[in-house]
Design a protein around this motif. Structure first.
Motif, PDB file in Angstrom:
ATOM      1  N   SER A 242      69.891 146.196 -51.750  1.00 46.48           N
ATOM      2  CA  SER A 242      69.923 146.022 -53.439  1.00 46.48           C
ATOM      3  C   SER A 242      70.017 147.175 -54.156  1.00 46.48           C
ATOM      4  N   GLU A 243      69.089 148.303 -53.396  1.00 45.34           N
ATOM      5  CA  GLU A 243      69.260 149.728 -54.237  1.00 45.34           C
ATOM      6  C   GLU A 243      70.665 150.351 -54.405  1.00 45.34           C
TER       7      GLU A 243
ATOM      8  N   LYS B  58      65.894 149.591 -60.334  1.00 45.79           N
ATOM      9  CA  LYS B  58      64.579 149.994 -59.790  1.00 45.79           C
ATOM     10  C   LYS B  58      63.905 148.533 -59.805  1.00 45.79           C
ATOM     11  N   TYR B  59      63.204 148.156 -58.514  1.00 44.20           N
ATOM     12  CA  TYR B  59      62.491 146.845 -58.273  1.00 44.20           C
ATOM     13  C   TYR B  59      61.519 147.108 -57.501  1.00 44.20           C
ATOM     14  N   ASP B  60      60.248 146.431 -57.383  1.00 40.83           N
ATOM     15  CA  ASP B  60      59.194 146.541 -56.602  1.00 40.83           C
ATOM     16  C   ASP B  60      59.614 145.911 -55.437  1.00 40.83           C
ATOM     17  N   GLU B  61      58.985 145.991 -54.297  1.00 42.69           N
ATOM     18  CA  GLU B  61      59.493 145.726 -53.003  1.00 42.69           C
ATOM     19  C   GLU B  61      59.698 143.899 -52.938  1.00 42.69           C
ATOM     20  N   ALA B  62      58.645 143.345 -53.529  1.00 47.06           N
ATOM     21  CA  ALA B  62      58.694 141.675 -53.593  1.00 47.06           C
ATOM     22  C   ALA B  62      60.242 141.365 -54.124  1.00 47.06           C
ATOM     23  N   ASP B  63      60.151 141.907 -55.446  1.00 44.08           N
ATOM     24  CA  ASP B  63      61.244 141.592 -56.136  1.00 44.08           C
ATOM     25  C   ASP B  63      62.881 142.030 -55.287  1.00 44.08           C
ATOM     26  N   ARG B  64      62.986 143.121 -54.528  1.00 47.46           N
ATOM     27  CA  ARG B  64      63.890 143.290 -53.647  1.00 47.46           C
ATOM     28  C   ARG B  64      64.084 142.509 -52.632  1.00 47.46           C
TER      29      ARG B  64
ATOM     30  N   LYS C 296      63.128 139.349 -52.372  1.00 49.28           N
ATOM     31  CA  LYS C 296      63.793 138.023 -53.066  1.00 49.28           C
ATOM     32  C   LYS C 296      65.219 138.117 -53.499  1.00 49.28           C
ATOM     33  N   ILE C 297      65.606 139.223 -54.055  1.00 45.40           N
ATOM     34  CA  ILE C 297      67.174 139.510 -54.456  1.00 45.40           C
ATOM     35  C   ILE C 297      67.890 139.694 -53.129  1.00 45.40           C
TER      36      ILE C 297
ATOM     37  N   SER D  17      73.677 131.981 -58.446  1.00 46.10           N
ATOM     38  CA  SER D  17      72.721 131.904 -57.097  1.00 46.10           C
ATOM     39  C   SER D  17      73.265 131.152 -56.054  1.00 46.10           C
TER      40      SER D  17
END
Length: 189
Positions: free
Chosen positions: A40-41, A46-52, A54-55, A82
């Motif tokens: 996802s990067e 920029k997302y935190d690890e938990a967001d990344r 999930k995404i 989704s």
């Protein structure tokens, strides 16, 4: 409209979709989802690890669903954001609303209840047709037990099978057994 070349050859969720100059919107969504599922990067957000996590899981599910459909179905779900939206859209399209689903169940139940073996029909052909009805009911959440299916088959067999039906129903193994699948190919009328 012909199917995209990579669809005709089969697809892989481990290789990026190849663009052949046709069906750009189809490819664009598939490529975007592929990239997001990989990392996802890659979109530099920029997302935190938990967001990344999930995404990425969401895009992996979406990618696998999109890879499992063709261009016509893709056009139906391309605006879905989704995997759940894609699933729900396909489900509603092909099973219908709750009301339509209930109508299908009613129609199939009636077909099952009124099912008869046709004159000159082989056991195999009859059982294939009956299985089609019961499998569709199963997929709609209305299974018919194997016990009921076997009883149905035994009831609709022609008179020429009367002695075999009697033998089957009187057999010790038949009462209370798990019926499994009969091999209806072995004997025809």
């Amino acid at each position: 409209m012909a199917a995209p070349l990579n669809l005709e050859r089969g697809q892989s969720s481990t290789r990026p979709p190849r663009f052949n100059g046709h069906f750009y919107s189809w490819w664009k969504v598939r490529m975007h989802d592929y990239l997001m599922a990989e990392d996802s990067e890659l979109w530099d957000i920029k997302y935190d690890e938990a967001d990344r996590i999930k995404i990425e899981k969401g895009y992996k599910a979406k990618t696998l669903l999109v890879y499992g459909i063709g261009p016509d179905e893709f056009n139906r779900v391309s605006a879905c954001e989704s995997a759940k939206e894609i699933w729900d859209c396909l489900k509603t399209t092909h099973e219908g609303t709750k009301q339509v689903k209930e109508s299908k169940i009613d129609m199939l139940t009636s077909l099952y209840e009124n099912f008869k073996m046709k004159e000159g029909e082989t056991i195999h052909d009859m059982f294939t047709k009956l299985s089609s009805i019961t499998n569709e009911l199963q997929s709609l959440g209305e299974p018919i037990s194997m016990r009921k299916q076997v009883r149905k088959v035994l009831l609709i067999l022609p008179k020429s099978w009367e002695s075999k039906v009697y033998s089957i129903t009187e057999a010790k193994d038949f009462k209370g057994a798990d019926y499994g699948c009969f091999d209806w190919k072995s004997e025809d009328t």
